[in-house]
Structures are given as structure tokens and as C-alpha cells.
Design a protein around this motif. Structure first.
Motif, PDB file in Angstrom:
ATOM      1  N   UNK A   3      80.006  38.021  37.905  1.00  0.00           N
ATOM      2  CA  UNK A   3      78.766  37.398  38.381  1.00  0.00           C
ATOM      3  C   UNK A   3      79.061  35.974  38.845  1.00  0.00           C
ATOM      4  N   UNK A   4      79.737  35.820  40.000  1.00  0.00           N
ATOM      5  CA  UNK A   4      80.120  34.473  40.461  1.00  0.00           C
ATOM      6  C   UNK A   4      78.934  33.540  40.653  1.00  0.00           C
ATOM      7  N   UNK A   5      77.821  34.075  41.161  1.00  0.00           N
ATOM      8  CA  UNK A   5      76.651  33.223  41.413  1.00  0.00           C
ATOM      9  C   UNK A   5      76.114  32.620  40.120  1.00  0.00           C
ATOM     10  N   UNK A   6      76.202  33.372  39.054  1.00  0.00           N
ATOM     11  CA  UNK A   6      75.679  32.889  37.780  1.00  0.00           C
ATOM     12  C   UNK A   6      76.490  31.742  37.189  1.00  0.00           C
ATOM     13  N   UNK A   7      77.741  31.591  37.647  1.00  0.00           N
ATOM     14  CA  UNK A   7      78.619  30.546  37.110  1.00  0.00           C
ATOM     15  C   UNK A   7      78.898  29.446  38.136  1.00  0.00           C
ATOM     16  N   UNK A   8      78.116  29.415  39.221  1.00  0.00           N
ATOM     17  CA  UNK A   8      78.375  28.439  40.276  1.00  0.00           C
ATOM     18  C   UNK A   8      78.193  27.006  39.781  1.00  0.00           C
ATOM     19  N   UNK A   9      77.198  26.780  38.941  1.00  0.00           N
ATOM     20  CA  UNK A   9      76.984  25.425  38.401  1.00  0.00           C
ATOM     21  C   UNK A   9      78.175  24.991  37.545  1.00  0.00           C
ATOM     22  N   UNK A  10      78.698  25.932  36.749  1.00  0.00           N
ATOM     23  CA  UNK A  10      79.880  25.617  35.937  1.00  0.00           C
ATOM     24  C   UNK A  10      81.074  25.296  36.824  1.00  0.00           C
ATOM     25  N   UNK A  11      81.222  26.048  37.917  1.00  0.00           N
ATOM     26  CA  UNK A  11      82.321  25.789  38.842  1.00  0.00           C
ATOM     27  C   UNK A  11      82.193  24.395  39.444  1.00  0.00           C
ATOM     28  N   UNK A  39      93.095  22.354  34.981  1.00  0.00           N
ATOM     29  CA  UNK A  39      92.038  22.496  35.989  1.00  0.00           C
ATOM     30  C   UNK A  39      92.564  23.185  37.251  1.00  0.00           C
ATOM     31  N   UNK A  40      93.777  22.850  37.648  1.00  0.00           N
ATOM     32  CA  UNK A  40      94.375  23.466  38.842  1.00  0.00           C
ATOM     33  C   UNK A  40      94.540  24.969  38.637  1.00  0.00           C
ATOM     34  N   UNK A  41      95.053  25.369  37.464  1.00  0.00           N
ATOM     35  CA  UNK A  41      95.240  26.795  37.203  1.00  0.00           C
ATOM     36  C   UNK A  41      93.900  27.524  37.112  1.00  0.00           C
ATOM     37  N   UNK A  42      92.917  26.889  36.493  1.00  0.00           N
ATOM     38  CA  UNK A  42      91.591  27.525  36.388  1.00  0.00           C
ATOM     39  C   UNK A  42      90.981  27.736  37.775  1.00  0.00           C
ATOM     40  N   UNK A  43      90.992  26.688  38.594  1.00  0.00           N
ATOM     41  CA  UNK A  43      90.381  26.789  39.920  1.00  0.00           C
ATOM     42  C   UNK A  43      91.124  27.793  40.804  1.00  0.00           C
ATOM     43  N   UNK A  44      92.441  27.854  40.679  1.00  0.00           N
ATOM     44  CA  UNK A  44      93.208  28.812  41.491  1.00  0.00           C
ATOM     45  C   UNK A  44      92.922  30.260  41.074  1.00  0.00           C
ATOM     46  N   UNK A  45      92.631  30.468  39.797  1.00  0.00           N
ATOM     47  CA  UNK A  45      92.344  31.824  39.313  1.00  0.00           C
ATOM     48  C   UNK A  45      90.974  32.333  39.753  1.00  0.00           C
ATOM     49  N   UNK A  46      90.031  31.417  39.992  1.00  0.00           N
ATOM     50  CA  UNK A  46      88.679  31.841  40.397  1.00  0.00           C
ATOM     51  C   UNK A  46      88.401  31.557  41.873  1.00  0.00           C
ATOM     52  N   UNK A  47      89.409  31.049  42.597  1.00  0.00           N
ATOM     53  CA  UNK A  47      89.191  30.648  43.995  1.00  0.00           C
ATOM     54  C   UNK A  47      88.735  31.806  44.871  1.00  0.00           C
ATOM     55  N   UNK A  52      83.933  29.812  49.674  1.00  0.00           N
ATOM     56  CA  UNK A  52      83.250  28.742  50.421  1.00  0.00           C
ATOM     57  C   UNK A  52      83.364  27.430  49.666  1.00  0.00           C
ATOM     58  N   UNK A  53      83.050  27.457  48.380  1.00  0.00           N
ATOM     59  CA  UNK A  53      83.048  26.228  47.576  1.00  0.00           C
ATOM     60  C   UNK A  53      84.452  25.633  47.441  1.00  0.00           C
ATOM     61  N   UNK A  54      85.490  26.490  47.414  1.00  0.00           N
ATOM     62  CA  UNK A  54      86.865  26.017  47.200  1.00  0.00           C
ATOM     63  C   UNK A  54      87.733  26.190  48.441  1.00  0.00           C
ATOM     64  N   UNK A  55      87.111  26.185  49.622  1.00  0.00           N
ATOM     65  CA  UNK A  55      87.872  26.428  50.856  1.00  0.00           C
ATOM     66  C   UNK A  55      88.902  25.328  51.118  1.00  0.00           C
ATOM     67  N   UNK A  56      88.644  24.092  50.651  1.00  0.00           N
ATOM     68  CA  UNK A  56      89.569  22.982  50.883  1.00  0.00           C
ATOM     69  C   UNK A  56      90.557  22.789  49.738  1.00  0.00           C
TER      70      UNK A  56
END
Length: 295
Positions: A3-11, A39-47, A52-56
Motif C-alpha cells: 500500500x504505497x499510498x498509505x505510507x507516502x507521508x512516512x516516505x 537512509x540511502x538503503x531504505x530509500x533505494x529499497x522502496x524507490x 515520481x517522489x524519488x525520481x531524482x
């Protein structure tokens, strides 16, 4: 992930946290920061869930490595590379951007990092050419590797040459362009490059790889050992089928060894050299005038 939308605020909170840490980190890139690695490993795992949010985000890591790779803490540098490989495997960034960066990172005095980069480069290029040859990408990368063979950093040039040789052995790049780029290494002023190139054309590296593969096969159980082991265990249909599969594999290994003993050295790369006579004359001239050992 379900449920990616449900965790968008956490992201968004985690990404803001990442940005604040990066602002502090870029003031002194040589320091170690466990928070940055996590943080880098977490963001790369959910990218892949938040394209859209992590396109950069991938380009941010690439820019950081390009700017500060020589002074970055080895653990941080390794974490950034692993994160980029993870995102590349999920097709979140272009292969050429990442591969060209990784060739530059061969200049780092970090053996573990170089091994990781080497394995990824070979497997990624092999994967891109698995179904059909990606000629435009291959030409672009071959041109880039040709420039890397002239790199002032001897280790970066040597690793680039090793990549081309490995791709040739794995039947990925078996064209004349690859072979003639390796020819330039044979005429290099750097002894390690020259000896690696010459050994490739003599087939010495292929013999070494055959020895390694045969030693791995020797570790596998023989057909006789498998039959003896099966006599001890309780006989069931499942174990019988498993034994049949193992015996089949053991026989294939045995046949491969017999076939390998009959093989002669493979000099197919020599036939792709544009001017083999000129190469031989230049190498002979170098041999007469220089006193390098070339072991």
C-alpha cells in the motif's frame, strides 16, 4: 510495498530526513554517517514504489559519487554503490550512466568496491545482451572503455581491460572491435596492461579459467560416492529421483572433463586482429628494447 499510498507521508518524512543529513554531510564528505547509509538503503529499497517522489534520488547519489568519490568514507561509498545497483536491477536508472560512473570508481583504492563494481558491470552488460545484441549500447560502452584504457590511473585502466576480456570469454562481446581495443593494451607503456593483453591472445587466461572450473567440479561428489551414500539412506521415490538427477549431473561433469582434455588452445581472437603482422612486429621491437619481466 502493498500500500504505497498509505505510507507516502512516512516516505516524505524519511526523504526530508535524508536531505537534512545530506546538507550536513556535504560540508565534510570524508566523515562516516550511519544515518546516511541507513537512509540511502531504505530509500533505494522502496524507490520502485515511489518512482515520481524519488525520481531524482538516483541522480543525487551519482552526483555525490562523481564529486567526492576519492575522499568519501569507504563504507559510505560502498553503501551508495550498492543502493545504485539495487535501483539499476529494478530498472530505475539508465545503464550507461551507472556503468560509466563505475568505471571511474575503479580508481578508488578499495579492493572490495572494485570487485563489486566488476561483477555488476559484467553481469549487467551480459543481461542487456541476453535476448538480443544491444548494438548501440555496446558501441557506446566500448568507446568509453577504449578511453579508460588510456586513463592515467593504472588500476582503472587494468580493471577496464579485465572487464572487456571477461565479456569476451563469456561470449558477450566476441566482435572485432572488442579484440582490437584489447590490442591497444598490448602496446601500452604500462607493463601490467601489456602483459594482460598479450596473455589474452596467447590463451593463457582461458587455461587458468579452465583450471578454476575443473577444480570446482572436483569438489562435487562422484557417481560412485552418490551410489554408496544412497545405500545408507532409507529408499523412497523422492530420494531415488534425486539420486538419478545427481548421477546425471556427475556423468555430465565427467564427460566435460574428457572433452576438455582433448581440446586445443583457442586462438580465435587472433583472427579478428586488423593487422596481426604489424602487432607482432611492434611487440618484437618492444621485446628487444625493453627489459620488463612481464610475469
Amino acid at each position: 510495498r502493498r500500500d504505497p499510498e498509505g505510507y507516502k507521508d512516512d516516505l516524505n518524512r524519511q526523504y526530508a530526513h535524508f536531505e537534512s543529513h545530506m546538507a550536513v554531510f556535504e560540508v565534510n564528505p570524508s566523515q562516516f554517517s550511519k544515518a546516511i547509509c541507513d537512509l540511502v538503503m531504505f530509500l533505494s529499497q522502496v524507490a520502485h514504489c515511489y518512482k515520481v517522489e524519488l525520481k531524482d534520488f538516483p541522480q543525487r547519489l551519482i552526483s555525490l559519487l562523481r564529486s567526492h568519490y576519492s575522499i568519501l568514507n569507504p563504507d559510505i561509498r560502498l553503501a551508495l554503490c550498492r543502493a545504485l545497483i539495487l535501483m539499476r536491477n529494478k530498472n530505475l536508472l539508465a545503464a550507461q550512466d551507472l556503468l560509466e560512473l563505475f568505471f571511474v570508481l575503479f580508481r578508488c583504492q578499495d579492493k572490495l568496491l572494485r570487485k563489486l563494481l566488476f561483477n555488476h558491470i559484467v553481469s549487467d552488460i551480459k543481461g542487456m545482451n541476453a535476448k538480443h545484441k544491444n548494438n548501440s549500447m555496446n558501441r557506446s560502452l566500448q568507446n568509453f572503455m577504449y578511453s579508460m584504457l588510456k586513463d592515467s590511473h593504472a588500476m582503472a585502466a587494468k580493471m577496464s581491460l579485465d572487464v572487456m576480456i571477461e565479456l569476451y570469454k563469456k561470449q558477450v562481446w566476441r566482435d572485432a572491435k572488442t579484440v582490437n581495443v584489447i590490442v591497444t593494451a598490448c602496446l601500452s607503456s604500462t607493463p601490467k596492461l601489456m602483459s594482460t593483453g598479450v596473455r589474452f591472445f596467447l590463451g593463457a587466461d582461458e587455461e587458468d579459467s579452465d583450471d578454476d572450473s575443473s577444480s570446482d567440479e572436483d569438489d562435487k561428489p562422484s557417481a560412485r560416492k552418490l551410489v554408496i551414500a544412497s545405500g545408507v539412506n532409507k529408499k523412497t521415490v523422492k530420494r531415488r529421483r534425486k539420486l538419478e538427477r545427481q548421477l546425471s549431473k556427475a556423468n555430465k561433469v565427467k564427460n566435460r572433463k574428457k572433452k576438455g582434455k582433448e581440446n586445443v588452445p583457442n586462438f580465435s581472437a587472433l583472427h579478428l586482429i586488423h593487422d596481426p603482422q604489424e602487432l607482432a612486429e611492434q611487440l618484437f621491437k618492444r621485446l628487444e628494447t625493453e627489459n620488463h619481466a612481464f610475469e
